[in-house]
Motif scaffolding. Structure first.
Motif, short mmCIF file in Angstrom:
data_model
loop_
_atom_site.label_atom_id
_atom_site.label_comp_id
_atom_site.label_asym_id
_atom_site.label_seq_id
_atom_site.Cartn_x
_atom_site.Cartn_y
_atom_site.Cartn_z
N ASP A 86 -16.81 16.21 27.54
CA ASP A 86 -18.03 17.00 27.50
C ASP A 86 -19.08 16.43 26.72
O ASP A 86 -20.43 16.18 27.00
CB ASP A 86 -17.95 18.37 26.55
N ALA A 159 -18.87 20.41 38.47
CA ALA A 159 -17.75 21.20 37.70
C ALA A 159 -17.43 22.03 38.58
O ALA A 159 -15.90 22.23 38.54
CB ALA A 159 -18.91 21.94 36.76
N MET A 162 -14.48 19.99 40.53
CA MET A 162 -13.51 19.44 39.54
C MET A 162 -12.66 20.56 38.91
O MET A 162 -11.52 20.14 38.49
CB MET A 162 -14.19 18.52 38.60
N ASP A 163 -13.20 21.78 38.98
CA ASP A 163 -12.35 22.78 38.48
C ASP A 163 -11.90 23.71 39.45
O ASP A 163 -11.83 25.00 39.13
CB ASP A 163 -13.35 23.58 37.54
N ASP A 165 -9.15 24.17 40.69
CA ASP A 165 -7.75 24.70 40.23
C ASP A 165 -7.70 25.13 39.04
O ASP A 165 -6.68 25.49 38.67
CB ASP A 165 -6.81 23.50 40.51
N GLY A 166 -8.80 25.52 38.34
CA GLY A 166 -8.97 26.12 37.12
C GLY A 166 -8.60 25.26 35.84
O GLY A 166 -8.38 25.54 34.75
N ASP A 167 -8.30 23.86 36.06
CA ASP A 167 -8.17 22.98 35.10
C ASP A 167 -8.85 21.72 35.36
O ASP A 167 -8.58 20.45 35.11
CB ASP A 167 -6.61 22.48 35.25
N GLY A 168 -10.35 22.13 34.89
CA GLY A 168 -11.36 21.10 35.11
C GLY A 168 -11.44 20.28 33.99
O GLY A 168 -10.96 20.52 32.66
N THR A 171 -15.78 21.89 29.42
CA THR A 171 -15.83 23.27 29.09
C THR A 171 -16.85 24.09 30.01
O THR A 171 -17.91 23.69 29.94
CB THR A 171 -15.92 23.04 27.56
N LEU A 172 -16.19 25.33 30.76
CA LEU A 172 -17.18 25.84 31.54
C LEU A 172 -17.66 27.24 30.87
O LEU A 172 -17.13 27.72 29.53
CB LEU A 172 -16.76 26.25 32.80
#
Length: 255
Positions: A86, A159, A162-163, A165-168, A171-172
């Motif tokens: 981040d 993002a 990269m995210d 699969d839910g594990d990027g 921080t979203l």
């Protein structure tokens, strides 16, 4: 409940000021006051974004009621939660935005006029055909002007990939409910059996008691909002006149 009612009253008061053409009163605000409001707004906004840039996770916020001091207390107490990904993304975006703003203020892509002191980069760009220089100039202008939107879109797409699969690595914001709230009047009373800040169920609070608890904020908040809005408008007007009454009408309708 109180915040919505206060915003409603503030909007009405500001709108009335604008309709009555009381904007001339703002002309009596001195330059130091305007500079102070603009600087305070900039510091407040920047301070509120520090934790987001560094990905700092704050579970419990400080309650010293000292304004910006609370933000920095929370930051230093949770400095061990800084996220490298981040931080890198935030700093790169900030540097990129500042660089594009600086680029937009240069004359590198403008034709050289007689008697003008030109830089080496401007002389190099002027070697392009006239039409080519025009296209490059407009392209640079578009990118620099739309820099905020472009950075947001590029980072959102990045993002998202990269995210997947839910594990990027970043921080979203998370899930945001679609749609907008239904248009309705503000609450003129608080019904019974509504949990308050302490977690206890309250009795019905009538309109008169709500106004009494808001107190002087009904007058102070509109005045501060007017000063802040007009001060920022004057700061970005580039010396051009600002119609304070028009600003009041717009601000009142928005509230």
């Amino acid at each position: 409940y109180y915040a919505v009612l206060l915003s409603f009253f503030s909007g009405i008061i500001i709108l009335i000021f604008g309709i009555l053409q009381l904007g001339f009163l703002i002309d009596f605000i001195s330059i130091p006051v305007i500079a102070g409001f603009v600087s305070a707004a900039a510091i407040t906004i920047a301070s509120g974004q520090i934790k987001g840039i560094f990905g700092i996770h704050i579970e419990e916020k400080s309650e010293t009621h000292a304004g910006l001091v609370d933000d920095y207390i929370d930051i230093f107490e949770n400095i061990d939660t800084v996220k490298l990904n981040d931080t890198i993304l935030g700093l790169v975006c900030a540097i990129l935005l500042l660089s594009l703003r600086a680029l937009n203020r240069t004359n590198w892509f403008k034709p050289i006029t007689d008697g003008e002191d030109s830089s080496a980069i401007q002389r190099f760009m002027n070697k392009l055909p006239k039409k080519g220089l025009f296209i490059v100039s407009k392209a640079v202008w578009f990118v620099c002007t739309a820099r905020n939107a472009l950075v947001v879109v590029v980072c959102a797409v990045m993002a998202g990939f990269m995210d997947a699969d839910g594990d990027g690595p970043f921080t979203l914001t998370g899930k945001i409910e679609a749609g907008i709230p239904n248009a309705q009047l503000p609450p003129f009373s608080i019904p019974a059996n509504v949990s308050n800040a302490t977690g206890h169920w309250n009795q019905e609070i009538p309109f008169s008691e709500m106004v009494s608890q808001l107190g002087s904020a009904i007058i102070v908040i509109p005045i501060i909002a007017i000063l802040e809005s007009v001060a920022i408008a004057k700061a970005f007007s580039g010396g051009k006149p600002v119609d304070a009454s028009q600003e009041m009408v717009a601000l009142g309708i928005c509230n």
